[in-house]
Design a protein around this motif. Structure first.
Motif, short mmCIF file in Angstrom:
data_model
loop_
_atom_site.label_atom_id
_atom_site.label_comp_id
_atom_site.label_asym_id
_atom_site.label_seq_id
_atom_site.Cartn_x
_atom_site.Cartn_y
_atom_site.Cartn_z
N ALA A 1 0.83 -1.20 0.00
CA ALA A 1 0.00 0.00 0.00
C ALA A 1 0.87 1.26 0.00
CB ALA A 1 -0.94 -0.01 1.20
N LYS A 2 1.96 1.21 -0.74
CA LYS A 2 2.85 2.37 -0.83
C LYS A 2 2.11 3.56 -1.42
CE LYS A 2 7.22 -0.13 -1.56
NZ LYS A 2 8.34 -0.34 -2.52
N ARG A 3 2.27 4.70 -0.78
CA ARG A 3 1.75 5.98 -1.27
C ARG A 3 0.22 5.97 -1.46
NH1 ARG A 3 6.23 4.57 -3.69
NH2 ARG A 3 5.09 3.65 -5.43
N VAL A 4 -0.48 5.09 -0.79
CA VAL A 4 -1.95 5.09 -0.85
C VAL A 4 -2.48 6.29 -0.06
CG1 VAL A 4 -4.03 3.90 -0.11
CG2 VAL A 4 -2.22 2.62 -1.22
N ASN A 5 -3.50 6.93 -0.59
CA ASN A 5 -4.11 8.07 0.09
C ASN A 5 -5.26 7.58 0.97
OD1 ASN A 5 -5.00 10.53 0.94
ND2 ASN A 5 -5.84 11.19 -1.03
N PHE A 6 -5.02 7.51 2.28
CA PHE A 6 -6.04 7.10 3.25
C PHE A 6 -6.62 8.32 3.99
CE2 PHE A 6 -3.39 3.13 3.33
CZ PHE A 6 -4.36 2.24 2.91
N GLU A 7 -6.43 9.51 3.46
CA GLU A 7 -6.86 10.72 4.16
C GLU A 7 -8.36 10.66 4.51
OE1 GLU A 7 -7.18 15.57 3.50
OE2 GLU A 7 -6.14 14.33 2.02
N LYS A 8 -8.66 10.90 5.78
CA LYS A 8 -10.04 10.95 6.30
C LYS A 8 -10.80 9.63 6.10
CE LYS A 8 -10.53 15.95 5.73
NZ LYS A 8 -11.32 17.06 5.12
N ALA A 9 -10.07 8.54 5.88
CA ALA A 9 -10.72 7.24 5.70
C ALA A 9 -11.04 6.61 7.06
CB ALA A 9 -9.81 6.30 4.90
N ASN A 10 -12.01 5.70 7.07
CA ASN A 10 -12.32 4.93 8.27
C ASN A 10 -11.47 3.66 8.22
OD1 ASN A 10 -13.35 3.58 10.47
ND2 ASN A 10 -15.22 2.93 9.41
N LEU A 11 -10.45 3.59 9.08
CA LEU A 11 -9.55 2.44 9.13
C LEU A 11 -9.64 1.73 10.47
CD1 LEU A 11 -6.42 4.19 7.52
CD2 LEU A 11 -8.19 2.86 6.37
N ASP A 12 -10.76 1.89 11.15
CA ASP A 12 -10.95 1.24 12.45
C ASP A 12 -10.89 -0.28 12.29
OD1 ASP A 12 -11.34 3.78 13.38
OD2 ASP A 12 -13.52 3.61 13.57
N ARG A 13 -10.08 -0.91 13.15
CA ARG A 13 -9.94 -2.38 13.20
C ARG A 13 -9.33 -2.98 11.93
NH1 ARG A 13 -14.29 -4.51 12.73
NH2 ARG A 13 -15.63 -2.72 12.31
N VAL A 14 -8.71 -2.17 11.09
CA VAL A 14 -8.05 -2.69 9.89
C VAL A 14 -6.75 -3.38 10.31
CG1 VAL A 14 -6.84 -2.08 7.75
CG2 VAL A 14 -9.03 -1.01 8.30
N ASN A 15 -6.48 -4.54 9.71
CA ASN A 15 -5.25 -5.29 10.01
C ASN A 15 -4.18 -4.93 8.97
OD1 ASN A 15 -3.27 -7.07 10.71
ND2 ASN A 15 -4.47 -8.93 10.35
N PHE A 16 -3.19 -4.12 9.39
CA PHE A 16 -2.09 -3.72 8.52
C PHE A 16 -0.82 -4.52 8.81
CE2 PHE A 16 -4.49 0.38 8.37
CZ PHE A 16 -4.57 0.52 7.00
N THR A 17 -0.92 -5.65 9.45
CA THR A 17 0.26 -6.44 9.82
C THR A 17 1.16 -6.71 8.61
OG1 THR A 17 -0.94 -7.52 11.62
CG2 THR A 17 1.06 -8.61 10.83
N ASN A 18 2.45 -6.38 8.75
CA ASN A 18 3.46 -6.60 7.70
C ASN A 18 3.20 -5.82 6.40
OD1 ASN A 18 4.86 -8.48 9.34
ND2 ASN A 18 3.49 -10.12 8.67
N ALA A 19 2.27 -4.89 6.42
CA ALA A 19 1.95 -4.13 5.19
C ALA A 19 3.05 -3.11 4.90
CB ALA A 19 0.62 -3.41 5.35
N ASP A 20 3.27 -2.86 3.62
CA ASP A 20 4.21 -1.82 3.19
C ASP A 20 3.42 -0.53 2.99
OD1 ASP A 20 6.15 -0.19 2.19
OD2 ASP A 20 6.85 -1.58 0.64
N LEU A 21 3.53 0.38 3.95
CA LEU A 21 2.77 1.63 3.93
C LEU A 21 3.70 2.84 3.73
CD1 LEU A 21 0.53 0.71 6.98
CD2 LEU A 21 -0.20 0.75 4.60
N HIS A 22 4.83 2.59 3.10
CA HIS A 22 5.81 3.64 2.88
C HIS A 22 5.19 4.79 2.08
CE1 HIS A 22 9.28 5.72 1.11
NE2 HIS A 22 9.98 5.25 2.13
N GLY A 23 5.23 6.01 2.64
CA GLY A 23 4.71 7.18 1.94
C GLY A 23 3.21 7.30 1.90
N ALA A 24 2.48 6.44 2.62
CA ALA A 24 1.01 6.51 2.61
C ALA A 24 0.55 7.75 3.38
CB ALA A 24 0.41 5.25 3.23
#
Length: 243
Positions: free
Chosen positions: A181-204
């Motif tokens: 999920a590199k550089r994904v735009n999660f701005e103002k998103a509902n991420l409650d209880r989301v499992n991001f384990t081991n995810a690549d969130l570089h620059g998100a």
């Protein structure tokens, strides 16, 4: 003064501006009325055309998704778990409709396709190396617009979401374990209880997102913009470190 009166004579008379304007309107009243009516007709035509265009786009998107669901359901009924060729056909059809819906900017329809596949067989979202029959092709979800989409409680484990727009999307309870999920735009998103384990969130971008009970175990958050607007520093693994 007759209708044939030279307009130059009107504006060269020693009259006040209001009197000149009244005289001009009197001499050219019919022409002005026709011009104004024509203007309103033109504006109304444009508005109606735009409304028809939007309605046609909605119908087109609905027909596309209905056709896709019917076709894939028929393929699934043939036993796709036992047929690698059917898997590849479903992947190709899914990628094609995702591209089409993305071009006509229908994030709600895109979300319905993704949700459908996640319930059908989430393994189609990534390369499968397990078992006797390896599959290199998978459904690519990067670079698509899912702004405001409803994607709650689905399985997107190991999926490829890089550079996609999920601003204001509702992903509550969704599994994004091991995702790119590199550089994904999660701005103002509902991420409650989301499992991001081991995810690549570089620059998100997580600015103003809701992350209650979200799991970031071993997730790469380097360079990400955190919910408070601060950027995560190098070494931000599992949690965001900032000054």
């Amino acid at each position: 003064m007759t209708p044939e009166t030279d307009l130059y004579q009107i504006f060269t008379q020693k009259l006040g501006f209001k009197l000149r304007l009244k005289q001009f309107a009197k001499e050219r009243g019919i022409e002005l009325t026709i011009a104004i009516v024509g203007l309103f007709i033109g504006i109304a035509t444009v508005l109606v055309s735009n409304k028809i265009g939007v309605h046609q786009e909605i119908l087109q998107a609905s027909r596309m998704t209905d056709s896709y669901f019917n076709g894939v359901a028929e393929l699934f009924a043939r036993g796709m778990d036992e047929n690698q060729r059917i898997n590849l056909i479903i992947i190709a059809r899914t990628e094609a409709i995702i591209e089409d819906l993305n071009q006509i900017k229908k994030p709600d329809k895109l979300a319905s396709i993704i949700t459908f596949v996640s319930h059908l067989k989430p393994k189609l979202f990534y390369r499968e190396d397990d078992g006797e029959s390896k599959r290199d092709k998978y459904i690519f979800l990067s670079d698509i617009n899912l702004e405001g989409a409803y994607l709650r409680n689905i399985n997107l484990e190991k999926s490829r979401l890089a550079n996609s727009n999920l601003r204001k999307a509702d992903l509550g309870g969704t599994n994004l374990k091991d995702t790119n999920a590199k550089r994904v735009n999660f701005e103002k998103a509902n991420l409650d209880r989301v499992n991001f384990t081991n995810a690549d969130l570089h620059g998100a971008n997580f600015y103003k997102a809701s992350i209650k009970e979200a799991i970031f175990t071993n997730a790469n958050l380097e360079g990400a913009i955190w919910v408070n607007g601060k950027r995560c520093e190098p070494g931000s693994i599992g949690e965001c470190h900032f000054k």
